[in-house]
Design a protein around this motif. Structure first.
Motif, PDB file in Angstrom:
ATOM      1  N   UNK A 274     -12.513   2.604   1.645  1.00  0.00           N
ATOM      2  CA  UNK A 274     -11.438   3.584   1.435  1.00  0.00           C
ATOM      3  C   UNK A 274     -11.100   4.274   2.752  1.00  0.00           C
ATOM      4  N   UNK A 275     -12.152   4.584   3.537  1.00  0.00           N
ATOM      5  CA  UNK A 275     -11.911   5.273   4.808  1.00  0.00           C
ATOM      6  C   UNK A 275     -11.130   4.370   5.772  1.00  0.00           C
ATOM      7  N   UNK A 276     -11.563   3.115   5.877  1.00  0.00           N
ATOM      8  CA  UNK A 276     -10.923   2.209   6.858  1.00  0.00           C
ATOM      9  C   UNK A 276      -9.497   1.838   6.441  1.00  0.00           C
ATOM     10  N   UNK A 277      -9.289   1.686   5.144  1.00  0.00           N
ATOM     11  CA  UNK A 277      -7.932   1.352   4.676  1.00  0.00           C
ATOM     12  C   UNK A 277      -7.101   2.613   4.472  1.00  0.00           C
ATOM     13  N   UNK A 278      -7.769   3.763   4.638  1.00  0.00           N
ATOM     14  CA  UNK A 278      -7.086   5.056   4.497  1.00  0.00           C
ATOM     15  C   UNK A 278      -6.391   5.212   3.148  1.00  0.00           C
ATOM     16  N   UNK A 279      -7.140   4.892   2.112  1.00  0.00           N
ATOM     17  CA  UNK A 279      -6.610   5.087   0.751  1.00  0.00           C
ATOM     18  C   UNK A 279      -7.570   6.010  -0.007  1.00  0.00           C
ATOM     19  N   UNK A 280      -7.069   6.751  -1.011  1.00  0.00           N
ATOM     20  CA  UNK A 280      -7.968   7.637  -1.757  1.00  0.00           C
ATOM     21  C   UNK A 280      -9.046   6.841  -2.496  1.00  0.00           C
ATOM     22  N   UNK A 491      -1.063  -2.065  -9.789  1.00  0.00           N
ATOM     23  CA  UNK A 491      -1.896  -0.947  -9.325  1.00  0.00           C
ATOM     24  C   UNK A 491      -2.307  -1.141  -7.871  1.00  0.00           C
ATOM     25  N   UNK A 492      -2.480  -2.406  -7.479  1.00  0.00           N
ATOM     26  CA  UNK A 492      -2.911  -2.698  -6.096  1.00  0.00           C
ATOM     27  C   UNK A 492      -1.795  -2.343  -5.119  1.00  0.00           C
ATOM     28  N   UNK A 493      -0.573  -2.737  -5.485  1.00  0.00           N
ATOM     29  CA  UNK A 493       0.554  -2.425  -4.602  1.00  0.00           C
ATOM     30  C   UNK A 493       0.722  -0.913  -4.483  1.00  0.00           C
ATOM     31  N   UNK A 494       0.618  -0.200  -5.622  1.00  0.00           N
ATOM     32  CA  UNK A 494       0.853   1.246  -5.496  1.00  0.00           C
ATOM     33  C   UNK A 494      -0.280   1.920  -4.732  1.00  0.00           C
ATOM     34  N   UNK A 495      -1.492   1.372  -4.802  1.00  0.00           N
ATOM     35  CA  UNK A 495      -2.585   1.925  -3.986  1.00  0.00           C
ATOM     36  C   UNK A 495      -2.246   1.794  -2.497  1.00  0.00           C
ATOM     37  N   UNK A 496      -1.796   0.599  -2.112  1.00  0.00           N
ATOM     38  CA  UNK A 496      -1.532   0.344  -0.693  1.00  0.00           C
ATOM     39  C   UNK A 496      -0.330   1.148  -0.200  1.00  0.00           C
ATOM     40  N   UNK A 497       0.572   1.432  -1.105  1.00  0.00           N
ATOM     41  CA  UNK A 497       1.716   2.261  -0.711  1.00  0.00           C
ATOM     42  C   UNK A 497       1.294   3.699  -0.428  1.00  0.00           C
ATOM     43  N   UNK A 498       0.089   4.046  -0.896  1.00  0.00           N
ATOM     44  CA  UNK A 498      -0.401   5.410  -0.643  1.00  0.00           C
ATOM     45  C   UNK A 498      -1.262   5.485   0.610  1.00  0.00           C
ATOM     46  N   UNK A 499      -1.438   4.353   1.293  1.00  0.00           N
ATOM     47  CA  UNK A 499      -2.315   4.363   2.466  1.00  0.00           C
ATOM     48  C   UNK A 499      -1.766   5.301   3.541  1.00  0.00           C
ATOM     49  N   UNK A 500      -2.683   6.046   4.161  1.00  0.00           N
ATOM     50  CA  UNK A 500      -2.296   6.945   5.255  1.00  0.00           C
ATOM     51  C   UNK A 500      -2.179   6.177   6.573  1.00  0.00           C
ATOM     52  N   UNK A 501      -2.612   4.914   6.561  1.00  0.00           N
ATOM     53  CA  UNK A 501      -2.486   4.093   7.759  1.00  0.00           C
ATOM     54  C   UNK A 501      -1.036   3.595   7.810  1.00  0.00           C
ATOM     55  N   UNK A 502      -0.336   3.943   8.889  1.00  0.00           N
ATOM     56  CA  UNK A 502       1.107   3.662   8.884  1.00  0.00           C
ATOM     57  C   UNK A 502       1.397   2.153   8.858  1.00  0.00           C
ATOM     58  N   UNK A 503       0.515   1.362   9.486  1.00  0.00           N
ATOM     59  CA  UNK A 503       0.765  -0.086   9.480  1.00  0.00           C
ATOM     60  C   UNK A 503       0.583  -0.650   8.069  1.00  0.00           C
ATOM     61  N   UNK A 504      -0.561  -0.337   7.477  1.00  0.00           N
ATOM     62  CA  UNK A 504      -0.845  -0.846   6.128  1.00  0.00           C
ATOM     63  C   UNK A 504       0.242  -0.364   5.151  1.00  0.00           C
ATOM     64  N   UNK A 505       0.599   0.891   5.295  1.00  0.00           N
ATOM     65  CA  UNK A 505       1.638   1.458   4.430  1.00  0.00           C
ATOM     66  C   UNK A 505       2.949   0.667   4.585  1.00  0.00           C
ATOM     67  N   UNK A 506       3.301   0.377   5.850  1.00  0.00           N
ATOM     68  CA  UNK A 506       4.588  -0.298   6.086  1.00  0.00           C
ATOM     69  C   UNK A 506       4.593  -1.730   5.528  1.00  0.00           C
ATOM     70  N   UNK A 507       3.412  -2.346   5.467  1.00  0.00           N
ATOM     71  CA  UNK A 507       3.356  -3.722   4.941  1.00  0.00           C
ATOM     72  C   UNK A 507       3.764  -3.781   3.472  1.00  0.00           C
ATOM     73  N   UNK A 508       3.592  -2.654   2.785  1.00  0.00           N
ATOM     74  CA  UNK A 508       3.884  -2.649   1.345  1.00  0.00           C
ATOM     75  C   UNK A 508       4.951  -1.641   0.953  1.00  0.00           C
ATOM     76  N   UNK A 509       5.511  -0.986   1.975  1.00  0.00           N
ATOM     77  CA  UNK A 509       6.404   0.144   1.699  1.00  0.00           C
ATOM     78  C   UNK A 509       7.594  -0.235   0.828  1.00  0.00           C
ATOM     79  N   UNK A 510       8.233  -1.371   1.157  1.00  0.00           N
ATOM     80  CA  UNK A 510       9.436  -1.681   0.379  1.00  0.00           C
ATOM     81  C   UNK A 510       9.114  -2.480  -0.876  1.00  0.00           C
ATOM     82  N   UNK A 511       7.819  -2.632  -1.148  1.00  0.00           N
ATOM     83  CA  UNK A 511       7.402  -3.301  -2.387  1.00  0.00           C
ATOM     84  C   UNK A 511       8.090  -4.635  -2.586  1.00  0.00           C
ATOM     85  N   UNK A 512       8.328  -5.357  -1.460  1.00  0.00           N
ATOM     86  CA  UNK A 512       9.107  -6.586  -1.593  1.00  0.00           C
ATOM     87  C   UNK A 512       8.303  -7.708  -2.244  1.00  0.00           C
TER      88      UNK A 512
END
Ligand SMILES: Nc1ncnc2c1ncn2[C@@H]1O[C@H](COP(=O)(O)OP(=O)(O)OP(=O)(O)O)[C@@H](O)[C@H]1O
Length: 569
Positions: A274-280, A491-512
């Motif tokens: 959780x810490x490394x992926x910056x997700x709750x 649920x996996x996609x919405x978890x990653x969209x909550x990541x505080x890591x800007x790169x990881x977040x951007x990979x899933x941001x548009x939920x494409x």
């Protein structure tokens, strides 16, 4: 020595893998010699060589022969030397397709970047397998772009079907992607702390870490990343995400004491993940252990079984790794691309996985062997055309010879209205648990008119056998429909969209990425549809170019240097 490793067979260059460096065969001087020879292909001093093919393609572009764009198609089984040959061709063009005036700063930079794309893509996309210690687990087509003066001014790369399952599952005696071992072996003390990778920790997804390979060099990968323009901030994010995946692999589940409760996550790794992926952490836990069922406007939470939790964990790792790989490829493309108006022609290099036939074959092998059927058809058509043209120029009498046509096999796999792909897609659209036995009956009912499909009556496992041009291959049906759907729980996609890591977040941001059942019966883009589309675009490009074929041969199964077994060669 060149004579030993290369020969011509019709319009194909055959290359034997020496499994040993032969430096003088590929030196800069040798490249320049082939480049400056008046007629490299007929000069008797110049024996068959990959540089003849390279030079011929280069001169075709120069000579404005129609079509001017060229494709170099490199084929062969795993370990035969395709990647090595592609690298060698790229070096050739990076050497000869350059201006002699070294003041051309930008052009020089492009050549460096084109060559630097190799170590980065290999670190992330190659792995040690039973057949090759540096096996490409994806296919690629690289376009080297030339300007009006025949200088290399840019490049772009298209990749196909990364074997992302490897990130969470490695077959016995095989390894994960090189990059993870590079990190484990090459990290500084500071990086180890940052990445939470203590030397003494073992990782479930890092088997055979004790093996030493020359590919395990983090320094080379990092230098290439720097040259490609991946700055320190981005590199830190990339390595932290990868370290998060290693920790995720150590997350295990234990069944809850009461049936209605969700599984527990064991050990310290969940917190590190959780810490490394910056997700709750609480959301990481719930997304791995609880499924949300939607019925109309209501949603019901249902705990997953222990094995379902494992599937969700693996899915999380695969989807992150695949998106990260795509992000890297896009970054590399942006870094290598020429401004549009500056390039007018290209030489394309195709390096795709060869024909595969294992003890167990599934959707991956079906896709790979389908790609090989397509290329075989392209090769046969081109070869016959070339032969007929030769007869005509020589004034020979000839009559059309029937040749082995693989159209029937291609119809079986991709045709319409009914084919293996169309039936697989239909099954996926039905949104129900698939049954392998039922699917086999369906295939038999719909496709038994096609001579390329058969069934082994003695086998108890649901399967079908395809007579490919290279060999017969039996494919197991169990798991094939699920692989084709490749579902990602929402649920996996919405978890990653909550990541505080800007790169990881951007990979899933548009939920494409299509997620499983997010809107009732969501439109599923299946694996075979995507692969078929990308292959069709590739074939269109190939058809618009002059092809040059190189067939690499693995001369012994054990990769022994300078050993040529008769039955393999
Ligand atoms: N011309 C060559 N000279 C020296 N060594 C070679 C040559 N060609 C191949 N090799 C050696 O053989 C190994 C396997 O080659 P390579 O990785 O190119 O195979 P491949 O066909 O791309 O396999 P895969 O399909 O598994 O990716 C290389 O790592 C290299 O050591």
């Amino acid at each position: 020595i060149a004579k030993v490793f290369y020969t011509h067979a019709g319009c194909t260059l055959v290359a034997l893998n020496p499994f040993q460096p032969i430096p003088h065969l590929y030196s800069l001087d040798v490249m320049r010699e082939y480049h400056s020879a008046p007629q490299p292909q007929v000069n008797t001093l110049k024996l068959p060589h990959i540089f003849i093919v390279a030079e011929e393609a280069y001169r075709n572009v120069q000579g404005q022969v129609e079509p001017m764009n060229q494709s170099l198609v490199v084929s062969g089984e795993s370990g035969a030397g395709k990647t090595w040959t592609s690298r060698c061709l790229m070096k050739y063009y990076a050497t000869v397709a350059t201006s002699s005036q070294k003041c051309q700063d930008t052009v020089e930079k492009i050549e460096r970047r084109v060559l630097d794309s190799n170590p980065v893509m290999e670190a992330f996309g190659n792995a040690c397998t039973l057949r090759n210690s540096n096996s490409s687990r994806f296919g690629k087509y690289i376009q080297l772009q030339l300007n009006g003066s025949q200088l290399l001014v840019g490049a772009s790369v298209q990749t196909y079907l990364l074997e992302k399952t490897r990130v969470a599952f490695q077959a016995p005696n095989e390894r994960n992607f090189h990059i993870f071992y590079q990190m484990m072996k090459g990290a500084t003390e500071k990086q180890r702390l940052e990445w939470m990778l203590p030397l003494e920790q073992d990782f479930a997804w890092l088997p055979h870490a004790e093996k030493t390979l020359e590919e395990d060099c983090l320094q080379e990968t990092v230098e290439a990343m720097i040259n490609l323009g991946i700055d320190e901030g981005k590199r830190t994010q990339i390595f932290r995400i990868l370290a998060g995946l290693l920790q995720l692999g150590n997350v295990d589940f234990s069944p809850a004491s009461e049936e209605a409760q969700s599984c527990d996550l064991d050990g310290h790794s969940k917190g590190k993940t959780a810490y490394l992926l910056q997700v709750p952490l609480d959301e990481l836990q719930s997304c791995l252990t609880v499924r949300t069922l939607r019925a109309g406007k209501q949603s019901v939470l249902k705990p997953c079984t222990q094995s379902e939790c494992g599937v969700r964990r693996d899915c999380l790792a695969k989807v992150i790794y695949a998106q990260l790989f795509d992000w890297l490829v896009t970054f590399i493309n942006n870094s290598m691309c020429a401004d549009n108006p500056t390039w007018c022609n290209f030489i394309g290099l195709l390096d795709v996985y060869g024909f595969e036939c294992f003890l167990l074959n599934n959707l991956e092998q079906l896709c790979i062997n389908y790609a090989n059927e397509k290329l075989q058809q392209h090769f046969v058509a081109h070869y016959l055309k070339a032969q007929q043209e030769e007869y005509v120029t020589e004034g020979l009498q000839w009559s059309f010879i029937r040749y082995q046509d693989n159209q029937g096999c291609l119809d079986l796999i991709e045709g319409s209205p009914s084919s293996i792909f169309s039936l697989l897609n239909e099954e996926c659209r039905l949104n129900r648990a698939s049954d392998a036995k039922q699917f086999r009956v369906r295939l038999q009912k719909e496709l038994s008119d096609n001579a390329s499909i058969s069934w082994d009556k003695l086998s108890k496992e649901p399967h079908f056998t395809v007579a490919h041009y290279a060999d017969k291959v039996s494919y197991q049906i169990e798991g094939m429909m699920e692989k084709n759907k490749d579902p990602v729980p929402p649920e996996i996609i919405s978890l990653l969209q909550k990541s505080q890591d800007s790169l990881l977040h951007s990979l899933f941001a548009d939920g494409d990425r299509e997620s499983e059942g997010s809107r009732g019966h969501s439109k599923v883009v299946t694996v075979v549809s995507k692969f078929k589309n990308s292959l069709e675009s590739l074939m269109k490009i190939l058809h618009s170019t002059t092809p040059h074929y190189t067939r690499c041969i693995k001369p012994n199964p054990d990769c022994r240097p300078l050993t040529f077994k008769k039955e393999e060669v």
